[in-house]
Scaffold this motif. Structure first.
Motif, mmCIF file in Angstrom:
data_model
loop_
_atom_site.group_PDB
_atom_site.id
_atom_site.type_symbol
_atom_site.label_atom_id
_atom_site.label_comp_id
_atom_site.label_asym_id
_atom_site.label_seq_id
_atom_site.Cartn_x
_atom_site.Cartn_y
_atom_site.Cartn_z
ATOM 1 N N UNK A 110 30.080 92.505 64.280
ATOM 2 C CA UNK A 110 29.749 93.904 64.032
ATOM 3 C C UNK A 110 30.981 94.779 63.809
ATOM 4 N N UNK A 111 32.156 94.183 63.996
ATOM 5 C CA UNK A 111 33.379 94.969 63.825
ATOM 6 C C UNK A 111 33.835 94.928 62.378
ATOM 7 N N UNK A 112 33.928 96.083 61.753
ATOM 8 C CA UNK A 112 34.456 96.172 60.405
ATOM 9 C C UNK A 112 35.481 97.297 60.349
ATOM 10 N N UNK A 113 36.052 97.546 59.197
ATOM 11 C CA UNK A 113 37.099 98.553 59.064
ATOM 12 C C UNK A 113 36.599 99.927 59.485
ATOM 13 N N UNK A 114 35.401 100.271 59.048
ATOM 14 C CA UNK A 114 34.884 101.605 59.388
ATOM 15 C C UNK A 114 34.648 101.760 60.878
ATOM 16 N N UNK A 115 33.996 100.761 61.496
ATOM 17 C CA UNK A 115 33.696 100.880 62.931
ATOM 18 C C UNK A 115 34.970 100.876 63.762
ATOM 19 N N UNK A 116 35.987 100.118 63.293
ATOM 20 C CA UNK A 116 37.273 100.100 64.013
ATOM 21 C C UNK A 116 37.899 101.494 64.033
ATOM 22 N N UNK A 117 37.905 102.155 62.877
ATOM 23 C CA UNK A 117 38.465 103.501 62.813
ATOM 24 C C UNK A 117 37.602 104.480 63.588
ATOM 25 N N UNK A 118 36.290 104.363 63.439
ATOM 26 C CA UNK A 118 35.373 105.278 64.123
ATOM 27 C C UNK A 118 35.550 105.218 65.636
ATOM 28 N N UNK A 119 35.717 104.026 66.169
ATOM 29 C CA UNK A 119 35.865 103.860 67.619
ATOM 30 C C UNK A 119 37.198 104.390 68.136
ATOM 31 N N UNK A 148 42.778 95.782 55.260
ATOM 32 C CA UNK A 148 41.748 95.539 54.251
ATOM 33 C C UNK A 148 40.426 95.244 54.934
ATOM 34 N N UNK A 149 39.318 95.605 54.269
ATOM 35 C CA UNK A 149 38.010 95.291 54.859
ATOM 36 C C UNK A 149 37.815 93.802 55.092
ATOM 37 N N UNK A 150 38.572 92.973 54.346
ATOM 38 C CA UNK A 150 38.411 91.517 54.452
ATOM 39 C C UNK A 150 39.351 90.875 55.458
ATOM 40 N N UNK A 151 40.136 91.684 56.185
ATOM 41 C CA UNK A 151 41.059 91.121 57.171
ATOM 42 C C UNK A 151 40.310 90.278 58.187
ATOM 43 N N UNK A 152 40.985 89.246 58.681
ATOM 44 C CA UNK A 152 40.347 88.312 59.607
ATOM 45 C C UNK A 152 39.928 88.964 60.916
ATOM 46 N N UNK A 153 40.569 90.073 61.260
ATOM 47 C CA UNK A 153 40.249 90.724 62.533
ATOM 48 C C UNK A 153 38.838 91.305 62.549
ATOM 49 N N UNK A 154 38.257 91.488 61.353
ATOM 50 C CA UNK A 154 36.927 92.100 61.287
ATOM 51 C C UNK A 154 35.863 91.008 61.213
ATOM 52 N N UNK A 155 35.235 90.770 62.360
ATOM 53 C CA UNK A 155 34.180 89.758 62.450
ATOM 54 C C UNK A 155 32.979 90.352 63.169
#
Length: 774
Positions: A694-703, A685-692
């Motif tokens: 500049x890291x978000x769901x989109x950037x995680x997948x993009x990278x 989920x976009x709200x997961x704790x791992x995304x803090x």
């Protein structure tokens, strides 16, 4: 009355003589027929059925195929059944063909010993029994036929006896071929005295030893001397090169072949004065020294093979005076520049493994007849010689292991005559020219151990005739084109030690002749396709030092492959003999397989639902503008509407422009939909704790795209034994790519809804086809 009686007596006498002659003739023809029918009876296999059907007592023997009768006596004088693939033995009755002049049984499968009755064939002049399977010793009766001119017993490997050459005593013999006949012992020193009229002597590929006798020069009419592939030792007799006025020297010699022996010393200087020589073959000996300028005197020479010796020095300038067509100086210590001046008749030039230096001279472009050029393992430098593109008949080009550098010119791809290209182990750089993939008739291509970069294009499939392709030890990146599966004659393929990414194509399973496949030391991910189990000829396979995962196939060639083929791929599992952990149990795999298959079906079905939802959103938004449209119609950026509405999503799903300006549009809803896709397929989920930060769901997948797709998607969507896994992963990759295009920060760069729907339908069709093939 007495006179009449005398006439009657004379008539009776003449009649008796005629009947006697007729009877004698009939008997002799009958003898010839019986002899040939005996030969027929000893034939056990006649594939063409010529002898078995044509040789019949119903017709005259003189009309049988392979039989020639003399016009005077109507007796058999010629027997020629060569090249018929006949199997059988020679009966002793063949010795009854007393008028036989010529006998040719070559290129068959006759076997066993030659009958001693050959000695009865006193009229024989030509005997050719070569290329059969005869055994035993040469009958002394053959070796003493006094008017024999031609005798060929070559390629009967079990004809043996150390005294075989010593039994010949035929002053008329001109042609003696005993090559590959299992001869042993020394070369008789008096052979030329017993067979003084020899014009051709072929003793190659035997086990003769000792020294070549100096009195070989007594065979004064010798034109061809073929002694290669034996065990002769010592120096080359000086007499081979002497051409004095006295009778008894080798003035007429045209072909001298003494290669593959153990001859030492230097080449006799006088050989270079033999102006009649056309072939000089001395390869694979231990000859030393250099070539003198007098080599220019051999004006009739067209073939010169001196490879595999210890010769040294610079090639004399005078070699350009010759009419040479074939030159082989490989594996010596020659130095200086490459000799090619004035050699316009040259078709083969082999100079590899010497110490030649400098660049390839421009004058090589004048060798328009050149078909084979081998310059490997020297110290040749400079860029690729573009003048080679001017050689219209060049079929083999070997420049391996030199110090050449720079780009490969695109003109190389226009040389349609090329069949073999070896440019490995140099310092060539830049990309492989795209024109090279146009060489549809090329058989072998080796570009390994250079600095080629870039990716391999789909056009590699144009090399449809290729059996060997080695592109290893370069800097090639990108994915392996699936079109490799179209090169179905490929036997050996190496892409090792590059920077290749992506998956192993399923289409490799179509390369049914493949014996060697090396993909080691790359960044290849995904699984080893089960389609490779179909490669029954594969005996060398290496995917070590990659990022592969999943179960190692256990069928076909994988049964006998070494564990070294799979080393340093942490995600692989399977048979412990491959030094990998065992995969999960079969029952669990079966359960998970069913579950994941259902997930794929649900996903495929949900795409239809998502399409419907998206269409409804479009409809509602357009109604708000008091305009009803078909969801399939194209929207243009100019029609973009801005509205202060409430998004159907929450924080994490809303577009950036809403957070900055509080505005939302059709493009904002596309953004939210893209985030939904990412959540669906990553199970994050976009709200997961791992995304803090500049890291978000989109950037995680993009990278993580495209190399680490298997690391970011929901693990329940991956199955180690999934059928058509590569194609399904490509579908997921396409969905992730679609999500990226839906979630760009700039609204006008996002896909419009109509294009999103079209893309989803296309992915759904592709995904559905994966299940139809399972």
């Amino acid at each position: 009355m007495e006179k009449a009686s005398s006439f009657q007596l004379l008539a009776i006498l003449l009649t008796s003589l005629h009947l006697l002659a007729t009877s004698s003739l009939a008997m002799n023809i009958s003898t010839d027929q019986s002899s040939l029918l005996a030969l027929k009876a000893h034939i056990t296999s006649d594939p063409s059925q010529i002898v078995s059907t044509n040789w019949s007592s119903v017709t005259s023997v003189c009309y049988w195929i392979g039989i020639t009768c003399g016009s005077r006596h109507q007796r058999v004088i010629g027997l020629d059944i060569s090249y018929m693939n006949i199997t059988g033995t020679i009966p002793p009755q063949l010795g009854n063909l007393s008028f036989l002049v010529s006998l040719d049984l070559s290129y068959n499968y006759f076997h066993s010993e030659l009958p001693p009755e050959f000695s009865h064939l006193r009229r024989l002049r030509d005997i050719d029994l070569s290329y059969n399977n005869f055994t035993g010793e040469i009958p002394i009766g053959i070796a003493t036929l006094q008017i024999l001119k031609w005798l060929s017993l070559g390629f009967n490997e079990l004809l043996n006896g150390s005294n075989a050459l010593s039994i010949f005593n035929i002053s008329t013999l001109e042609y003696l071929d005993l090559g590959t006949a299992g001869l042993t012992g020394d070369f008789p020193s008096d052979l030329c005295r017993r067979i003084p009229r020899l014009q051709l002597l072929s003793l190659d590929s035997n086990k003769l030893s000792g020294r070549i006798p100096r009195i070989i020069s007594e065979c004064s009419e010798l034109q061809v001397l073929w002694l290669d592939q034996n065990n002769f030792v010592g120096e080359i007799p000086r007499e081979l090169g002497i051409i004095p006025d006295e009778i008894g020297q080798l003035y007429n010699l045209k072909y001298l072949l003494i290669g593959e022996n153990k001859l030492t010393g230097s080449i006799p200087f006088t050989i270079f004065n033999m102006s009649s020589l056309e072939w000089l073959v001395m390869n694979l000996n231990k000859l030393e020294g250099s070539l003198p300028r007098e080599i220019g005197n051999m004006t009739m020479l067209n073939l010169l093979h001196l490879s595999d010796n210890n010769l040294m020095g610079v090639i004399p300038y005078e070699i350009g005076n010759l009419k040479l067509m074939n030159v082989a100086f490989s594996r010596n210590n020659f130095s200086g520049s490459i000799p090619c001046r004035n050699l316009r008749n040259l078709s083969t030039l082999e100079l590899d493994d010497n110490d030649f230096t400098g660049i390839v001279p421009r004058t090589i472009s004048s060798l328009k007849k050149l078909e084979r050029l081998s310059l490997s393992v020297n110290r040749i430098s400079g860029p690729f010689p573009i003048v080679l593109c001017e050689l219209p008949n060049l079929g083999m080009l070997t420049l391996s292991q030199n110090h050449m550098w720079g780009n490969i010119p695109s003109c190389l791809g226009t040389m349609t005559s090329l069949r073999e290209v070896y440019l490995d182990s140099n310092n060539f750089t830049a990309g492989i020219p795209s024109s090279l993939w146009n060489l549809k008739d090329i058989l072998k291509l080796n570009l390994s151990s250079n600095f080629f970069d870039g990716s391999l294009p789909p056009e590699v499939e144009n090399l449809e005739a290729a059996i060997l392709m080695d592109l290893s030890w370069n800097q090639i990146s990108g994915n392996i084109p699936s079109t490799f599966g179209g090169i179905q004659k490929l036997i050996q393929l190496s892409l090792a030690h590059n920077k290749i990414e992506g998956f192993i194509p399923e289409t490799f399973g179509k390369l049914i002749d493949l014996q060697v496949l090396d993909l080691s030391y790359n960044n290849i991910s995904g699984v080893i396709p089960k389609s490779l189990e179909e490669l029954k000829q594969l005996d060398s396979f290496n995917v070590s030092f990659n990022r592969l995962h999943g179960e190692i196939p256990n069928g076909g060639p994988f049964v006998h492959l070494s564990y070294k083929s799979f080393m340093s791929n942490e995600g692989l599992c399977g048979n412990p003999q491959n030094h990998v952990p065992a995969c999960p149990s079969n029952s669990k795999n079966h359960s998970n397989s069913k579950k994941r298959r259902l997930i794929w079906i649900v996903v495929a079905s949900s795409l239809i639902i998502v399409i419907g939802i998206t269409s409804a959103i479009v409809f509602v938004l357009m109604r708000r503008r008091h305009k009803t449209i078909n969801a399939e119609e194209e929207w243009s950026p100019e029609e973009e509407s801005i509205a202060h509405t409430t998004t159907f999503a929450t924080i994490g799903y809303i577009a950036p422009e809403y957070g900055l300006e509080g505005l939302i549009s059709k493009r904002s809803d596309v953004y939210s939909y893209g985030i939904m896709l990412l959540e669906t397929f990553t199970r994050k989920k976009p709200s997961d704790e791992m995304f803090t930060g500049d890291l978000n769901l989109r950037s995680c997948v993009h990278n993580s795209l495209p190399d680490e797709l298997d690391q970011i998607i929901d693990a329940d969507l991956l199955t180690l034994d999934e059928e058509n896994l590569s194609q399904k992963l490509q579908c997921v990759s396409s969905i992730m790519d679609l999500a990226m295009k839906c979630t760009t920060n700039i609204p006008v760069e996002r896909m419009n809804t109509t294009d999103v729907i079209a893309a989803l339908k296309k992915i759904k069709r592709k995904l559905s086809s994966c299940y139809r093939t399972t």
